[in-house]
Write a protein that holds these residues in place. Structure first.
Motif, PDB file in Angstrom:
ATOM      1  N   LEU A  30      -1.174   0.369 -11.035  1.00 42.94           N
ATOM      2  CA  LEU A  30      -1.820   0.890  -9.838  1.00 42.94           C
ATOM      3  C   LEU A  30      -1.589   2.396  -9.792  1.00 42.94           C
ATOM      4  O   LEU A  30      -0.447   2.852  -9.905  1.00 42.94           O
ATOM      5  N   VAL A  31      -2.679   3.156  -9.632  1.00 39.87           N
ATOM      6  CA  VAL A  31      -2.577   4.616  -9.609  1.00 39.87           C
ATOM      7  C   VAL A  31      -3.166   5.120  -8.300  1.00 39.87           C
ATOM      8  O   VAL A  31      -4.274   4.738  -7.921  1.00 39.87           O
ATOM      9  N   SER A  32      -2.415   5.974  -7.622  1.00 39.32           N
ATOM     10  CA  SER A  32      -2.945   6.517  -6.376  1.00 39.32           C
ATOM     11  C   SER A  32      -2.343   7.884  -6.104  1.00 39.32           C
ATOM     12  O   SER A  32      -1.199   8.165  -6.469  1.00 39.32           O
ATOM     13  N   LYS A  33      -3.124   8.747  -5.468  1.00 34.61           N
ATOM     14  CA  LYS A  33      -2.576   9.955  -4.860  1.00 34.61           C
ATOM     15  C   LYS A  33      -1.744   9.505  -3.671  1.00 34.61           C
ATOM     16  O   LYS A  33      -1.630   8.309  -3.419  1.00 34.61           O
ATOM     17  N   PRO A  34      -1.167  10.400  -2.891  1.00 35.02           N
ATOM     18  CA  PRO A  34      -0.206   9.975  -1.871  1.00 35.02           C
ATOM     19  C   PRO A  34      -0.786   8.852  -1.005  1.00 35.02           C
ATOM     20  O   PRO A  34      -1.747   9.065  -0.279  1.00 35.02           O
ATOM     21  N   PRO A  35      -0.266   7.665  -1.108  1.00 39.12           N
ATOM     22  CA  PRO A  35      -0.799   6.565  -0.326  1.00 39.12           C
ATOM     23  C   PRO A  35      -0.190   6.545   1.061  1.00 39.12           C
ATOM     24  O   PRO A  35       0.888   7.096   1.275  1.00 39.12           O
ATOM     25  N   SER A  36      -0.883   5.916   1.978  1.00 38.50           N
ATOM     26  CA  SER A  36      -0.275   5.631   3.270  1.00 38.50           C
ATOM     27  C   SER A  36       0.868   4.662   3.009  1.00 38.50           C
ATOM     28  O   SER A  36       0.699   3.638   2.352  1.00 38.50           O
ATOM     29  N   ALA A  37       2.071   4.998   3.510  1.00 41.00           N
ATOM     30  CA  ALA A  37       3.270   4.242   3.136  1.00 41.00           C
ATOM     31  C   ALA A  37       3.132   2.772   3.524  1.00 41.00           C
ATOM     32  O   ALA A  37       3.499   1.876   2.765  1.00 41.00           O
TER      33      ALA A  37
END
Lengths: 515, 462
Positions: free
Chosen positions: A257-264
Motif C-alpha cells: 500500500l502506497v500513500s502520501k500522508p494519509p488521514s491517521a
C-alpha cells in the motif's frame, strides 16, 4: 494600447492537450501578451469576458482562440499560429486512426461497440468527469478517473456507488493503474509478478512497480485510488475495496500500500487486518505512528516499502545505497564552496513530496509550491533549498504536463547555475506509456550545460522506468550519464544523494534502511 | 477499454495490444451546470431504475399490436367528449393563443356541427366560452395537422389488446380545401359533412365485413409492410393506404350504389387515409408505455401551432416550448416562408415509436425533402438512432439492411447530444386560410426536452 482578437471555429471540439498546444503556440508568437484556446462553455465565456475579450456568440462545442497583443497585426498572427498548430495536429492524427465520424459519440455506444470492455479511462474536463465516470459504472466498468478538479462530494458519491457495485473508481487525479497485465494512464511496462499494489499516489505507484520489476519481482495488479482516497472525507473507500480485491486475487501473494500522508484514522482502519497476505504500507511522510494489525509492516519511504515487500516474499534485495558515498565524494571535488543549496525540479508529485521529507531531515527547511509546512512556501528566501512540483496546476495551466513535454523543465535546469547559491539540481525523469517519447533528448543537453560549468552545480537524476518501457530506461540513463548527471538507483536514494551533496556529507547517500 | 477524453491514453493501451474504443466526446448539454447535474443523477445513482423502466417502455413501444376495430361517432366513444366539446391537437392552450389555421379548423368544425353558420359566428361562439376546447391527447384521441373533432365526427376505433385501452382518430379529411389544413370555406365544411354523412356510412360496414371475415386489422403490421414499400408511415402513407383499401375492397364493392362510388372516389384521392389510423395506433401504444413510472423515455410529442409539447413516461404533464418553424421547406408555387405557419399536429407521436422521421431511410419520397438524396434520409434515421434507447423488431428499413428503426427517444441522450427529433410534416398557410402551402422538416425544440429532464429528476419517482 493592446489589441484583443478572437476567432471561432464552430463545432470543433478538441481535447485539453491540443488546447494547450494551441495556447502555447499563440503565446509564443511575437508581440502576444496573452493567449487562450478554450471551448466556449458558459464558464469559459465568462472568463474571456472578464479578461476584456469581446466574446462572440458560440456554443460549448465551438472552439475560441483569443489573443491580446501589442498590435492588431500581431494579434492576427498569433491567431494564425494557433490555427497552424491545430491543423498540423489534425493532420498527424489521421493516419491509422479511426475517422472521427465513425467513433461512438457516447460512452454507452462505445460499450455497445466493445461489449467485453471492463474498464474506462476518463480524462474529460473536471466539470463533466463525474458524469462520464457514473456512466461507466452504470455500464459495469471499472473507472480510471484521470481528470482532476473533481469536487470531493462527487468523488465520495462515485466511490460509494462503485463500492456497492464492486467496481473500482481509481481517481480523481489517478495517474496510473495496471489491471490484468494492462497498464492504464501513465503506466510502466512491468513484469507480471506476485505483488499487488494499492496506491493513493500516482508516481509513487509507478516507482514501487518499477523497483519491483528492476529487483527481479513483478506486479500482479496495481490499483491507483487517487490522492484524496485516504483522507477523512473519502475514508479510504477504494483503498479498502482494492485491498480486499487483492486479498482475493490468486495471482497476488503480497500487498504493498502506497500513500502520501494519509488521514491517521483512515490508515489505521485500513490496516486493522493484514487481509491474509503479507502487507506493507509505505506511508510517505508519516509523522505519527499508526496502529496496525500483526503482520502489517509500516514504513515511510517508497524504497523501504519495496525492500520490505521483497523480504516478505523471501527474496534478498540489493542494498541500494552501496557505493554511493564514494560517488558523492568524487562529485564534491571542485564544487564551488558558495554553492550549497538544493534545487529540485520534479514532474512527479509523490517523488517531489518524498524527496522533501527525506532531505529535510538533513537540510532543514525546503521551500516549495507544495511545502511540507506552511512557513516553507515560495517565493523562497535567497540561498534557500527549493523543490518544485512542476506537475501542479499553477505550472501546467496552458501547457502540457512535464511528463508529456519536458521543454519547460529543460529551461529551468539550464537556468539553475545563474543562481550562485545552487550546488545541486535534482530531477526525476518518468518514463512509460503516455509520457514523452524520449525525455533525455530534451533534458540531457540542459544538464550538460550545467555540469560543463567549472565548479557549477551537480545534477542528480533519477530515471523512473523499466527496460520494457517505450523509452527504454537504460538508454535514458546512458544519455543523462553522458551529460554528466549522477544517476540514482531509486527515487528515495536520489533525494539522499542530493542531500549528501548539499550537506557536503557523503555518508548521507548510504544512510540505512531506517530512512 | 473505453477511452473518454485524452487520445493519448487510448493510444497507450492500444500499443499494449488491448482493444480500445475512443469516444468521440463533446461537451454535453452545452456545458450547462444544471443539466449536467441532471444527467449525472439520471446516468448515475438513478441509472439502474431508469434503465429498467426504459426497457419496459421500449418493450411496450415495440411489442404493442393495436388493431383497427371499427368506426364510431366521437360522442359515443371518446372519453370525456361532451355535447359541446371540440378536440384540438397538441398541448392545452387558451383560445386567444390559438394560431390562425387551427382557429379556422375549429370554425369549420363548429359549422359542421351546426352550432353556427359562418366563421364569424363560430368565432364568437367559441370566444364566448360556450364551447369546451380540449386537447385531443387528453381524451385518447389524436389528429394530424390542424384537425379539430366535434362530437358528431366519425372516428376510427383502435384497440390495444395488451392494455385493454382504446384510442381514436378522425377519418383523414383528404387533400385540397379541408379544415385540417386550416381552411374554413363552405367547401371545407362540406368535407366534414361528407365524412359524417357519406364516408362513415359506407366505410363502417365495409370495415365491419372485413373484420368479420379476416379479424381485426393489425395496424402496425400494415405499417411495417408499408415501410418495405417506401412509406415512412407519416409524411408518406401511400403504400399502407393502398394495403388498407385493398383489405377493405370487398366490403366497399358491396356498398350501396351511387354513394359507394362517391366514397370510393374520395378514398382513391386520399393517400393519407392510413395516417390517422396509424396515429391512433401509436397513441394507444404510447398511452400504454406512458403508464410505466420512472423512465426517461419520451412517449408523446404534439404541437398545436403555438406550442410544442412532449410527455415523458410516468409523468402526467406536458413540457412545452414555442412551436418551431418548419425548416428545409418545399413550397407550393406562389408561396414562401412568409406564408408558413409554425409546426402543428399530433402526428409526431409516430416519431416516438419508430415511424416518420425515425423511418425516413425507408422512404425515397421523404428523401426528396431531406436534400434530395437517400443519404439525407439515412442521416435523419441515424440522428434518431443517436437519441433512441431501442430498435424496433417490427419496423425494418430495407435500405439499411433491414435494421430496425429507432424507438424510445431518451431525454438523456437528447440533452447530452443536443440532437432533437426531426419531424417530416406539411406546412399550413400562416394567416390566409388557403390550406397547405408546402412541406418540410420541423426540428423539435431542445428547451422542451431540457425542461423534461429536469422534471424527471424532480419527480417523486426519481
Amino acid at each position: 494600447m493592446t489589441e484583443a482578437a478572437t476567432r471561432v471555429h464552430a463545432d470543433t471540439y478538441i481535447d485539453s492537450v491540443q488546447l494547450m498546444a494551441a495556447t502555447r503556440a499563440m503565446s509564443g508568437a511575437p508581440g502576444v501578451e496573452y493567449a487562450a484556446a478554450v471551448m466556449a462553455t458558459p464558464a469559459n465565456r465568462d472568463d474571456l469576458a472578464a479578461g476584456g475579450f469581446d466574446v462572440p456568440a458560440a456554443g460549448a462545442n465551438d472552439l475560441v482562440l483569443a489573443v491580446r497583443a501589442g498590435s492588431a497585426a500581431d494579434a492576427e498572427a498569433g491567431l494564425d499560429a494557433g490555427d497552424e498548430t491545430l491543423a498540423s495536429a489534425a493532420a498527424s492524427a489521421e493516419p491509422g486512426g479511426a475517422e472521427p465520424g465513425e467513433s461512438p459519440r457516447t460512452l454507452e455506444d462505445a460499450v455497445a461497440a466493445l461489449p467485453d470492455a471492463n474498464v474506462a479511462i476518463v480524462s474529460v474536463p473536471g466539470p463533466f468527469a463525474a458524469l462520464e465516470a457514473h456512466k461507466a459504472l452504470s455500464q459495469g466498468l471499472h473507472v480510471l478517473l484521470f481528470s482532476d478538479n473533481v469536487p470531493v462530494g462527487d468523488e465520495v458519491a462515485l466511490k460509494e456507488r462503485g463500492a456497492s457495485l464492486g467496481l473500482l473508481v481509481m481517481g480523481p487525479g489517478a495517474g496510473t493503474a495496471m489491471l490484468g497485465g494492462t497498464g492504464l494512464g501513465f503506466a510502466n511496462a512491468v513484469r507480471a509478478g506476485r505483488v499487488g499494489v494499492v496506491a493513493a499516489a500516482g508516481t509513487g505507484a509507478q516507482e514501487v512497480m518499477c523497483l519491483l520489476d528492476r529487483w527481479g519481482e513483478g506486479v500482479s495488479q496495481a490499483i491507483g485510488v487517487g490522492g484524496r482516497d485516504l483522507s477523512s472525507a473519502v475514508g479510504g473507500t477504494m483503498a479498502g475495496l482494492g485491498l480486499r480485491a487483492l486479498a482475493e486475487d490468486p495471482a497476488t501473494e503480497a500487498i504493498l500500500l502506497v500513500s502520501k500522508p494519509p488521514s491517521a484514522d483512515v490508515a489505521a482502519r485500513l490496516l486493522q487486518s493484514a487481509h491474509g497476505k503479507p502487507l506493507v504500507a509505505a506511508l510517505v511522510g508519516l509523522a505519527a505512528p499508526v496502529e496496525a494489525a500483526a503482520g502489517v509492516l509500516i514504513t515511510d519511504t517508497l524504497e523501504e516499502g519495496v525492500l520490505l515487500t521483497l523480504e516478505g516474499l523471501g527474496a534478498t534485495p540489493p542494498d541500494p545505497g552501496a557505493g554511493l558515498a564514494s560517488l558523492v565524494s568524487s562529485a564534491l571535488a571542485g564544487l564551488d564552496p558558495a554553492r550549497r543549496s538544493l534545487l529540485g525540479l520534479f514532474s512527479g508529485g509523490t517523488l517531489c513530496y518524498e524527496s522533501m521529507v527525506v532531505m529535510s531531515r538533513y537540510l532543514g527547511a525546503i521551500h516549495s509550491n507544495t511545502p511540507l509546512n506552511y512557513s516553507w512556501g515560495i517565493p523562497a528566501p535567497a540561498g534557500a533549498h527549493v523543490c518544485l512540483d512542476l506537475g501542479e496546476e499553477e505550472y501546467t495551466r496552458g501547457r502540457p504536463h512535464p511528463m508529456i513535454d519536458p521543454g519547460d523543465r529543460a529551461e529551468r535546469i539550464a537556468a539553475a547555475p545563474g543562481d550562485g547559491s545552487v550546488g545541486v539540481v535534482l530531477i526525476d525523469v518518468v518514463l512509460g506509456y503516455g509520457g514523452h517519447a524520449d525525455p533525455a533528448s530534451v533534458l540531457a543537453p540542459a544538464c550538460r550545460s550545467v555540469t560543463a560549468q567549472p565548479g557549477g552545480p551537480r545534477v542528480v537524476a533519477y530515471v523512473l522506468g523499466t527496460e520494457a518501457d517505450p523509452q527504454v530506461r537504460s538508454k535514458q540513463c546512458a544519455a543523462l550519464e553522458e551529460a554528466g548527471c549522477l544517476l540514482a538507483p531509486t527515487a528515495t536514494r536520489a533525494a539522499l544523494l542530493a542531500a549528501a551533496i548539499a550537506a557536503r556529507n557523503p555518508s548521507i547517500a548510504e544512510d540505512g534502511r531506517a530512512g | 477499454m473505453v477511452n473518454v477524453g485524452l487520445r493519448l491514453f487510448g493510444d497507450a493501451v492500444r500499443s499494449q495490444g488491448v482493444g480500445v474504443v475512443d469516444v468521440d466526446w463533446r461537451i454535453p448539454a452545452g456545458g450547462d451546470p444544471a443539466l449536467v447535474a441532471a444527467l449525472t443523477t439520471t446516468y448515475g445513482t438513478h441509472s439502474a431504475r431508469i434503465e429498467e423502466a426504459n426497457a419496459e417502455v421500449c418493450r411496450r413501444l415495440d411489442s404493442a399490436a393495436p388493431v383497427l376495430s371499427g368506426l364510431a361517432t366521437a360522442r359515443d366513444v371518446v372519453p370525456g367528449m361532451g355535447d359541446r366539446t371540440l378536440l384540438h391537437p397538441g398541448p392545452p392552450l387558451a383560445w386567444e393563443d390559438v394560431c390562425d389555421p387551427l382557429r379556422r379548423s375549429a370554425h369549420a368544425a363548429v359549422m359542421a356541427e351546426g352550432w353556427a353558420d359562418t366563421p364569424e359566428a363560430a368565432e364568437a361562439l367559441i370566444a364566448s366560452g360556450d364551447v369546451d376546447l380540449q386537447p385531443a391527447n387528453e381524451h385518447a384521441t389524436v389528429g394530424p395537422m390542424a384537425t379539430v373533432l366535434g362530437p358528431s365526427a366519425p372516428v376510427f376505433v383502435v384497440e390495444n389488446p395488451q392494455s385493454g385501452a382504446r384510442a381514436f382518430a378522425g377519418i383523414n379529411q383528404g387533400p385540397g380545401a379541408a379544415p385540417w389544413f386550416g381552411v374554413e370555406t363552405p367547401e371545407a365544411v362540406a368535407r366534414l359533412v361528407l365524412l359524417r354523412e357519406a364516408v362513415r356510412p359506407v366505410l363502417e360496414p365495409a370495415l365491419g365485413a372485413t373484420i368479420e371475415s379476416g379479424g381485426p386489422i393489425d395496424i402496425f403490421s400494415v405499417a411495417a409492410q408499408g415501410l418495405q414499400m417506401g412509406d415512412d408511415a407519416h409524411m408518406r402513407t401511400q403504400a399502407s393506404t393502398n394495403l388498407l383499401i385493398r383489405a377493405l375492397l370487398p366490403g366497399l364493392v358491396a356498398a350501396d350504389g351511387d354513394r359507394g362510388v362517391k366514397v370510393a372516389r374520395f378514398l382513391a384521392t386520399n393517400h393519407l387515409l392510413f395516417l390517422n389510423v396509424v396515429m391512433a395506433a401509436a397513441k394507444t401504444t404510447s398511452d400504454w408505455a406512458s403508464a410505466v413510472p420512472g423512465s426517461s423515455i419520451v412517449t408523446g410529442m404534439a404541437r398545436n401551432g403555438t406550442t410544442f409539447g412532449i410527455k415523458v413516461a410516468g409523468l402526467d404533464r406536458w413540457f412545452t416550448a414555442p412551436a418551431p418553424d418548419v425548416g428545409q421547406a418545399l413550397f407550393h408555387p406562389g408561396y414562401g416562408p412568409a406564408d408558413a405557419a409554425p409546426d402543428i399536429g399530433d402526428s409526431a407521436v409516430l416519431e416516438t415509436l419508430g415511424l416518420g422521421g425515425a423511418a425516413a431511410a425507408a422512404s425515397p419520397a421523404v428523401a426528396t425533402f431531406l436534400g434530395g438524396k437517400m443519404a439525407g434520409a439515412v442521416a435523419a434515421t441515424r440522428a434518431m438512432e443517436s437519441i433512441c434507447a431501442g430498435r424496433s423488431t417490427r419496423f425494418r428499413i430495407p435500405y439499411l439492411d433491414f435494421s430496425g428503426s429507432p424507438i424510445g427517444i431518451d431525454l438523456r441522450r437528447v440533452v447530452t447530444l443536443e440532437v432533437t427529433p426531426r419531424i417530416t410534416t406539411g406546412i399550413l398557410d400562416a394567416a390566409g386560410g388557403r390550406g397547405q402551402v408546402g412541406a418540410g422538416v420541423a426540428t423539435a425544440p431542445l428547451a422542451a426536452f431540457q425542461a423534461a429532464l429536469l422534471g424527471v429528476v424532480e419527480s417523486p419517482e426519481a
